[in-house]
Design a protein around this motif. Structure first.
Motif, PDB file in Angstrom:
ATOM      1  N   ALA A  22       0.830  -1.207   0.000  1.00  0.00           N
ATOM      2  CA  ALA A  22       0.000   0.000   0.000  1.00  0.00           C
ATOM      3  C   ALA A  22       0.863   1.255   0.000  1.00  0.00           C
ATOM      4  O   ALA A  22       0.471   2.287  -0.546  1.00  0.00           O
ATOM      5  CB  ALA A  22      -0.926  -0.011   1.214  1.00  0.00           C
ATOM      6  N   ALA A  23       2.059   1.163   0.590  1.00  0.00           N
ATOM      7  CA  ALA A  23       2.931   2.329   0.707  1.00  0.00           C
ATOM      8  C   ALA A  23       3.875   2.506  -0.476  1.00  0.00           C
ATOM      9  O   ALA A  23       4.350   3.615  -0.729  1.00  0.00           O
ATOM     10  CB  ALA A  23       3.749   2.229   1.996  1.00  0.00           C
ATOM     11  N   MET A  24       4.162   1.433  -1.191  1.00  0.00           N
ATOM     12  CA  MET A  24       5.162   1.482  -2.261  1.00  0.00           C
ATOM     13  C   MET A  24       4.491   1.523  -3.634  1.00  0.00           C
ATOM     14  O   MET A  24       3.547   0.776  -3.878  1.00  0.00           O
ATOM     15  CB  MET A  24       6.075   0.266  -2.193  1.00  0.00           C
ATOM     16  N   PRO A  25       5.008   2.353  -4.536  1.00  0.00           N
ATOM     17  CA  PRO A  25       4.469   2.356  -5.900  1.00  0.00           C
ATOM     18  C   PRO A  25       4.871   1.080  -6.638  1.00  0.00           C
ATOM     19  O   PRO A  25       5.795   0.371  -6.225  1.00  0.00           O
ATOM     20  CB  PRO A  25       5.132   3.591  -6.532  1.00  0.00           C
ATOM     21  N   ALA A  26       4.193   0.801  -7.719  1.00  0.00           N
ATOM     22  CA  ALA A  26       4.532  -0.363  -8.542  1.00  0.00           C
ATOM     23  C   ALA A  26       5.945  -0.214  -9.102  1.00  0.00           C
ATOM     24  O   ALA A  26       6.433   0.907  -9.298  1.00  0.00           O
ATOM     25  CB  ALA A  26       3.529  -0.504  -9.690  1.00  0.00           C
ATOM     26  N   ALA A  27       6.592  -1.326  -9.327  1.00  0.00           N
ATOM     27  CA  ALA A  27       7.929  -1.301  -9.932  1.00  0.00           C
ATOM     28  C   ALA A  27       7.828  -0.806 -11.376  1.00  0.00           C
ATOM     29  O   ALA A  27       6.809  -1.005 -12.044  1.00  0.00           O
ATOM     30  CB  ALA A  27       8.538  -2.698  -9.890  1.00  0.00           C
ATOM     31  N   ASP A  28       8.889  -0.176 -11.861  1.00  0.00           N
ATOM     32  CA  ASP A  28       8.943   0.360 -13.216  1.00  0.00           C
ATOM     33  C   ASP A  28       9.257  -0.764 -14.204  1.00  0.00           C
ATOM     34  O   ASP A  28      10.419  -1.062 -14.477  1.00  0.00           O
ATOM     35  CB  ASP A  28       9.998   1.465 -13.291  1.00  0.00           C
ATOM     36  N   ALA A  29       8.212  -1.390 -14.714  1.00  0.00           N
ATOM     37  CA  ALA A  29       8.377  -2.547 -15.596  1.00  0.00           C
ATOM     38  C   ALA A  29       9.130  -2.186 -16.874  1.00  0.00           C
ATOM     39  O   ALA A  29       9.927  -2.992 -17.367  1.00  0.00           O
ATOM     40  CB  ALA A  29       7.019  -3.147 -15.941  1.00  0.00           C
ATOM     41  N   ASP A  30       8.911  -0.995 -17.411  1.00  0.00           N
ATOM     42  CA  ASP A  30       9.574  -0.625 -18.670  1.00  0.00           C
ATOM     43  C   ASP A  30      11.089  -0.588 -18.519  1.00  0.00           C
ATOM     44  O   ASP A  30      11.824  -1.106 -19.366  1.00  0.00           O
ATOM     45  CB  ASP A  30       9.057   0.721 -19.186  1.00  0.00           C
ATOM     46  N   SER A  31      11.587   0.027 -17.435  1.00  0.00           N
ATOM     47  CA  SER A  31      13.035   0.076 -17.224  1.00  0.00           C
ATOM     48  C   SER A  31      13.605  -1.316 -16.967  1.00  0.00           C
ATOM     49  O   SER A  31      14.693  -1.649 -17.440  1.00  0.00           O
ATOM     50  CB  SER A  31      13.373   0.991 -16.044  1.00  0.00           C
ATOM     51  N   LEU A  32      12.866  -2.136 -16.213  1.00  0.00           N
ATOM     52  CA  LEU A  32      13.335  -3.500 -15.959  1.00  0.00           C
ATOM     53  C   LEU A  32      13.382  -4.306 -17.259  1.00  0.00           C
ATOM     54  O   LEU A  32      14.341  -5.033 -17.522  1.00  0.00           O
ATOM     55  CB  LEU A  32      12.449  -4.192 -14.930  1.00  0.00           C
ATOM     56  N   ARG A  33      12.359  -4.150 -18.093  1.00  0.00           N
ATOM     57  CA  ARG A  33      12.353  -4.868 -19.383  1.00  0.00           C
ATOM     58  C   ARG A  33      13.492  -4.379 -20.276  1.00  0.00           C
ATOM     59  O   ARG A  33      14.079  -5.161 -21.020  1.00  0.00           O
ATOM     60  CB  ARG A  33      11.014  -4.678 -20.078  1.00  0.00           C
ATOM     61  N   ALA A  34      13.801  -3.081 -20.227  1.00  0.00           N
ATOM     62  CA  ALA A  34      14.925  -2.570 -21.010  1.00  0.00           C
ATOM     63  C   ALA A  34      16.222  -3.225 -20.552  1.00  0.00           C
ATOM     64  O   ALA A  34      17.095  -3.532 -21.360  1.00  0.00           O
ATOM     65  CB  ALA A  34      15.012  -1.045 -20.882  1.00  0.00           C
TER      66      ALA A  34
END
Length: 197
Positions: A22-34
């Motif tokens: 609830a406190a943390m935003p979602a991980a940045d999938a685009d940067s991880l996929r890059a």
């Protein structure tokens, strides 16, 4: 024996596990996929090391292989399992996987908590097959928000270690990986590829 996080860190994450997502935003999938795209092989078997409740796993599983969450905090792993994620209780410094057994390791917003980050990076490199990658998302300590985060983590009592993107690339290179910066800023991503001997 080293632990995935320092003892105080593990206890803290065990206590906040139910509130963490609830406190943390979602991980940045685009940067991880890059970062994953830097691999010279198909990426099918992925470990989310120090993955906590599985934030990176959820982001990457939307349109790719679902990583296995690896963490030392039993509270965080319980949340990952409750969410239907495959989860393994393990130390980042001694992963219970064979050499060359996965295509990629991701470490998202967690390397700075590890008591021996360089050992954890070497261990990640050990389990990744040639052509595979180690993708790390961290916080830039010289950004305005990064300086605030460093102060906040010290106030909580964490003994966190932070690096600039170039410094973290040096850590990956010392582990024998071919490193590069994928994205910069407050939350930056670096990747290291395991090369053929």
């Amino acid at each position: 024996m080293s632990r995935l996080h320092g003892p105080g860190d593990v206890q803290f994450f065990d206590r906040i596990a139910r509130l963490y997502d609830a406190a943390m935003p979602a991980a940045d999938a685009d940067s991880l996929r890059a970062g994953l795209a830097f691999a010279r092989r198909p990426v099918e078997r992925v470990l989310d090391v120090a993955g906590g409740t599985g934030r990176a796993t959820r982001a990457l599983a939307r349109d790719g292989p679902e990583p296995t969450v690896v963490d030392f905090s039993r509270g965080m792993l319980e949340r990952a399992r409750d969410d239907g994620r495959e989860a393994v209780h393990a130390d980042a410094g001694t992963l219970p996987m064979r050499d060359d057994s996965v295509d990629a390791v991701v470490v998202v917003d967690a390397l700075h908590h590890l008591p021996d980050p360089e050992r954890a990076v070497r261990e990640a490199a050990r389990v990744v097959v040639p052509g595979g990658v180690v993708v790390i998302q961290e916080f830039g300590p010289r950004t305005l928000r990064g300086r605030g985060l460093v102060l906040a983590e010290r106030a909580i009592g964490f003994d966190s270690q932070f690096w600039t993107p170039d410094e973290l690339c040096d850590v990956l290179e010392r582990a024998g990986l071919n490193a590069r910066i994928v994205s910069g800023g407050f939350e930056y991503v670096v990747v290291g590829r395991v090369e053929d001997d």
